[in-house]
Write a protein that holds these residues in place. Structure first.
Motif, short mmCIF file in Angstrom:
data_model
loop_
_atom_site.label_atom_id
_atom_site.label_comp_id
_atom_site.label_asym_id
_atom_site.label_seq_id
_atom_site.Cartn_x
_atom_site.Cartn_y
_atom_site.Cartn_z
N ASP A 1 0.92 -1.19 0.02
CA ASP A 1 0.05 0.03 -0.12
C ASP A 1 0.96 1.30 -0.12
N GLU A 2 1.79 1.21 0.59
CA GLU A 2 2.68 2.54 1.00
C GLU A 2 3.53 2.91 -0.43
N ARG A 3 3.95 1.92 -1.31
CA ARG A 3 4.51 2.22 -2.66
C ARG A 3 3.18 2.69 -3.79
N ALA A 4 2.22 1.89 -3.43
CA ALA A 4 0.95 2.41 -4.21
C ALA A 4 0.46 4.00 -4.03
N GLU A 5 0.35 4.20 -2.66
CA GLU A 5 -0.19 5.61 -2.08
C GLU A 5 1.05 6.66 -2.61
N LEU A 6 2.12 6.28 -2.37
CA LEU A 6 3.42 7.06 -2.61
C LEU A 6 3.14 7.57 -4.33
N ALA A 7 3.12 6.50 -4.92
CA ALA A 7 2.93 6.27 -6.46
C ALA A 7 1.69 7.30 -6.90
N ALA A 8 0.51 7.35 -6.01
CA ALA A 8 -0.35 8.02 -6.37
C ALA A 8 -0.26 9.58 -6.19
N ARG A 9 0.70 10.05 -5.45
CA ARG A 9 0.91 11.41 -4.80
C ARG A 9 1.94 12.06 -5.88
N LEU A 10 2.42 11.18 -6.80
CA LEU A 10 3.64 11.73 -7.62
C LEU A 10 3.04 11.93 -9.10
N PRO A 11 3.87 12.50 -9.95
CA PRO A 11 3.45 12.57 -11.31
C PRO A 11 3.47 11.06 -12.15
N ALA A 12 2.60 11.00 -13.14
CA ALA A 12 2.33 9.85 -13.88
C ALA A 12 3.72 9.08 -14.13
N THR A 13 4.52 10.04 -14.78
CA THR A 13 6.02 9.59 -15.16
C THR A 13 6.69 8.95 -13.96
N CYS A 14 6.72 9.35 -12.73
CA CYS A 14 7.20 8.84 -11.59
C CYS A 14 6.61 7.52 -11.20
N VAL A 15 5.32 7.37 -11.53
CA VAL A 15 4.60 6.35 -11.02
C VAL A 15 5.23 5.15 -11.88
N LEU A 16 5.18 5.22 -12.97
CA LEU A 16 5.75 4.09 -13.94
C LEU A 16 7.20 3.56 -13.33
N VAL A 17 8.16 4.52 -13.02
CA VAL A 17 9.45 4.30 -12.73
C VAL A 17 9.44 3.69 -11.13
N LEU A 18 8.54 4.22 -10.43
CA LEU A 18 8.34 3.71 -9.03
C LEU A 18 7.89 2.49 -8.78
N LEU A 19 6.91 2.04 -9.74
CA LEU A 19 6.24 0.66 -9.76
C LEU A 19 6.64 -0.46 -10.24
N ASN A 20 7.62 -0.03 -11.33
CA ASN A 20 8.25 -1.11 -12.19
C ASN A 20 9.40 -1.84 -12.06
N PRO A 21 10.38 -1.24 -11.10
CA PRO A 21 11.61 -2.22 -10.64
C PRO A 21 11.45 -3.42 -10.01
N LEU A 22 12.48 -4.15 -10.24
CA LEU A 22 12.24 -5.54 -9.80
C LEU A 22 12.54 -5.35 -8.20
N PRO A 23 11.96 -6.10 -7.34
CA PRO A 23 12.31 -5.93 -5.91
C PRO A 23 13.76 -6.17 -5.67
N ALA A 24 14.11 -5.31 -4.76
CA ALA A 24 15.75 -5.45 -4.51
C ALA A 24 16.00 -6.97 -3.64
N ALA A 25 17.18 -7.38 -3.98
CA ALA A 25 17.34 -8.64 -3.53
C ALA A 25 17.73 -8.56 -2.16
N GLU A 26 18.10 -7.50 -1.59
CA GLU A 26 18.55 -7.48 -0.13
C GLU A 26 18.30 -5.70 0.18
N PRO A 27 17.90 -5.30 1.13
CA PRO A 27 17.56 -3.93 1.25
C PRO A 27 18.77 -3.22 1.53
N LEU A 28 18.91 -2.04 0.84
CA LEU A 28 20.23 -1.33 0.90
C LEU A 28 20.16 -0.48 2.07
N GLY A 29 21.12 -0.27 2.95
CA GLY A 29 21.21 0.59 4.06
C GLY A 29 21.43 2.10 3.04
N PRO A 30 21.24 3.11 3.72
CA PRO A 30 21.27 4.52 3.05
C PRO A 30 22.65 4.85 2.67
#
Length: 131
Positions: A42-71
Motif C-alpha cells: 500500500d505504501e508504494r501504491a499510495e506514494l505513486a498516487a501522489r507523484l506525477p504519472a511519469t514517476c509512477v511508472l518508474v516507482l512501480l516497475n523495478p524488480l524488488p531489491a534482492a536485499e535492502p540497501l542501507g542508506p
C-alpha cells in the motif's frame, strides 16, 4: 492531487542545483527506480498516487531489491548509475529527489514508508546535503 511532472522536475532541479532539466530528470528516474525496488504494498501504491504519472511508472516497475540497501549503499548505488557521479554528488542527487518525494507524500505516509526501509533513510529524505 499529484504534482505535475514539470513541477516535480522544477523542484528537483532547484534543490539539486542542476544546470539543466535533463540532469534533474536523470537523477529523478534513477533515485525513484532504486526507491521503488525497496517499497512494497500500500505504501508504494499510495506514494505513486501522489507523484506525477511519469514517476509512477518508474516507482512501480523495478524488480524488488534482492536485499535492502542501507542508506550509504543506496547512495553508492545511485552513484553507480549516474555517469561521472561520486558518493558526494550522489548524496546531493538523492536529497534533491527524495526531499521532493517527501513533501508530496506528506508526514503520515512518509512515516509508513520509512518503516519499510532500513534505519537512517529519514536523513536521505531531507534537504539535499553534501558529505
Amino acid at each position: 492531487m499529484a504534482l505535475s511532472w514539470d513541477a516535480f522536475l522544477a523542484a528537483v532541479q532547484e534543490r539539486g542545483q542542476y544546470p539543466s532539466r535533463r540532469e534533474a530528470e536523470r537523477a529523478a528516474r534513477i533515485v525513484l527506480g532504486l526507491l521503488g525496488a525497496h517499497l512494497v504494498g500500500d505504501e508504494r501504491a499510495e506514494l505513486a498516487a501522489r507523484l506525477p504519472a511519469t514517476c509512477v511508472l518508474v516507482l512501480l516497475n523495478p524488480l524488488p531489491a534482492a536485499e535492502p540497501l542501507g542508506p550509504d549503499r543506496f547512495v553508492r548505488a545511485t552513484a553507480a548509475w549516474i555517469e561521472g557521479a561520486t558518493e558526494e554528488t550522489a548524496t546531493g542527487d538523492v536529497g534533491a529527489v527524495l526531499s521532493v518525494v517527501a513533501e508530496a507524500a506528506g508526514e503520515e505516509l512518509m512515516r509508513r514508508v520509512l518503516l519499510q526501509l532500513p534505519p537512517g533513510y529519514d536523513l536521505l529524505f531531507g534537504p539535499p546535503r553534501q558529505i
